[in-house]
Design a protein around this motif. Structure first.
Motif, PDB file in Angstrom:
ATOM      1  N   TYR A  22      -0.663  -6.601  -4.816  1.00 27.32           N
ATOM      2  CA  TYR A  22      -1.624  -6.038  -3.870  1.00 27.32           C
ATOM      3  C   TYR A  22      -2.920  -6.853  -3.888  1.00 27.32           C
ATOM      4  O   TYR A  22      -3.454  -7.220  -2.848  1.00 27.32           O
ATOM      5  CB  TYR A  22      -1.891  -4.578  -4.223  1.00 27.32           C
ATOM      6  CG  TYR A  22      -2.836  -3.854  -3.300  1.00 27.32           C
ATOM      7  CD1 TYR A  22      -2.372  -3.255  -2.127  1.00 27.32           C
ATOM      8  CD2 TYR A  22      -4.192  -3.745  -3.595  1.00 27.32           C
ATOM      9  CE1 TYR A  22      -3.226  -2.575  -1.280  1.00 27.32           C
ATOM     10  CE2 TYR A  22      -5.054  -3.071  -2.751  1.00 27.32           C
ATOM     11  CZ  TYR A  22      -4.572  -2.481  -1.595  1.00 27.32           C
ATOM     12  OH  TYR A  22      -5.422  -1.813  -0.758  1.00 27.32           O
ATOM     13  N   THR A  54      -4.805   2.412   4.471  1.00 24.62           N
ATOM     14  CA  THR A  54      -5.640   2.278   3.267  1.00 24.62           C
ATOM     15  C   THR A  54      -6.429   3.555   2.985  1.00 24.62           C
ATOM     16  O   THR A  54      -6.588   3.941   1.828  1.00 24.62           O
ATOM     17  CB  THR A  54      -6.590   1.072   3.416  1.00 24.62           C
ATOM     18  OG1 THR A  54      -5.803  -0.091   3.679  1.00 24.62           O
ATOM     19  CG2 THR A  54      -7.410   0.841   2.169  1.00 24.62           C
ATOM     20  N   PHE A  77      -4.196   5.909   1.302  1.00 25.26           N
ATOM     21  CA  PHE A  77      -3.984   5.448  -0.071  1.00 25.26           C
ATOM     22  C   PHE A  77      -5.179   5.823  -0.957  1.00 25.26           C
ATOM     23  O   PHE A  77      -5.004   6.256  -2.098  1.00 25.26           O
ATOM     24  CB  PHE A  77      -3.757   3.935  -0.074  1.00 25.26           C
ATOM     25  CG  PHE A  77      -3.548   3.333  -1.432  1.00 25.26           C
ATOM     26  CD1 PHE A  77      -2.544   3.779  -2.264  1.00 25.26           C
ATOM     27  CD2 PHE A  77      -4.371   2.311  -1.875  1.00 25.26           C
ATOM     28  CE1 PHE A  77      -2.341   3.218  -3.524  1.00 25.26           C
ATOM     29  CE2 PHE A  77      -4.184   1.742  -3.120  1.00 25.26           C
ATOM     30  CZ  PHE A  77      -3.169   2.192  -3.949  1.00 25.26           C
ATOM     31  N   THR A  98       0.838  -1.194   0.000  1.00 25.02           N
ATOM     32  CA  THR A  98       0.000   0.000   0.000  1.00 25.02           C
ATOM     33  C   THR A  98       0.874   1.246   0.000  1.00 25.02           C
ATOM     34  O   THR A  98       0.608   2.207  -0.741  1.00 25.02           O
ATOM     35  CB  THR A  98      -0.940   0.006   1.213  1.00 25.02           C
ATOM     36  OG1 THR A  98      -1.735  -1.180   1.185  1.00 25.02           O
ATOM     37  CG2 THR A  98      -1.860   1.212   1.208  1.00 25.02           C
ATOM     38  N   ARG A  99       1.917   1.252   0.792  1.00 23.95           N
ATOM     39  CA  ARG A  99       2.833   2.396   0.819  1.00 23.95           C
ATOM     40  C   ARG A  99       3.556   2.566  -0.507  1.00 23.95           C
ATOM     41  O   ARG A  99       3.695   3.675  -1.016  1.00 23.95           O
ATOM     42  CB  ARG A  99       3.835   2.240   1.952  1.00 23.95           C
ATOM     43  CG  ARG A  99       3.224   2.502   3.295  1.00 23.95           C
ATOM     44  CD  ARG A  99       4.289   2.548   4.354  1.00 23.95           C
ATOM     45  NE  ARG A  99       3.703   2.957   5.608  1.00 23.95           N
ATOM     46  CZ  ARG A  99       4.056   2.486   6.767  1.00 23.95           C
ATOM     47  NH1 ARG A  99       5.024   1.600   6.856  1.00 23.95           N
ATOM     48  NH2 ARG A  99       3.466   2.909   7.867  1.00 23.95           N
TER      49      ARG A  99
END
Length: 156
Positions: free
Chosen positions: A62, A91, A94, A26-27
């Protein structure tokens, strides 16, 4: 544009296995989308396009990791566990990055479609049949104008 989700995320609990991989992916995806958005802001779509391969790879990983976690939700503990709250905060950041990215992509898409539409209208206008009259004021058969070539500058 959100810079990093750590400012809004709760203190990082210990996450392991697929959950740790999800946080890392996610990062990475967030950073990649922020870089791509910045390149689009700088009118450098060719550099943004060069990130496509890495983006596809990360998105695939992912999805796989998210699927594994959805199948094995018990790995994250209780619904209100610190791990779940942390992942939710990461999240959410994101998602904000994706909203900003989608906003600029849609804006550039609208500009590009407008340019293409204008070019098509100009070509159609220039290719209209030419109506003319002969010496005795009788209408001559219509003739088609020569095709015109129009180039589009790729810089947005």
């Amino acid at each position: 544009m959100p810079r990093d989700t750590l400012e809004t995320a709760p203190e990082a609990p210990i996450v392991t296995g697929h959950a740790a991989k999800l946080v890392d992916l996610t990062r990475q995806l967030g950073d990649l989308f922020r870089r791509e958005t910045e390149f689009l802001h700088q009118h450098r779509p060719e550099i943004a396009q060069s990130l496509h391969g890495e983006k596809s790879r990360l998105i695939s990983e992912y999805r796989d990791t998210l699927g594994k976690l959805q199948t094995n939700q018990h790995l994250l503990g209780a619904p209100d566990s610190p791990q779940r709250q942390y992942i939710r905060a990461i999240t959410d950041g994101f998602r904000e990055t994706l909203k900003e990215h989608a906003r600029i992509v849609l804006r550039l898409k609208a500009v590009t479609e407008g340019i293409v539409r204008s070019v098509g209208e100009e070509i159609a206008r220039q290719n209209r049949p030419v109506a003319a009259y002969g010496r005795n004021a009788a209408a001559r058969p219509t003739s088609i104008a020569r095709p015109t070539s129009i180039a589009i500058n790729q810089t947005i």
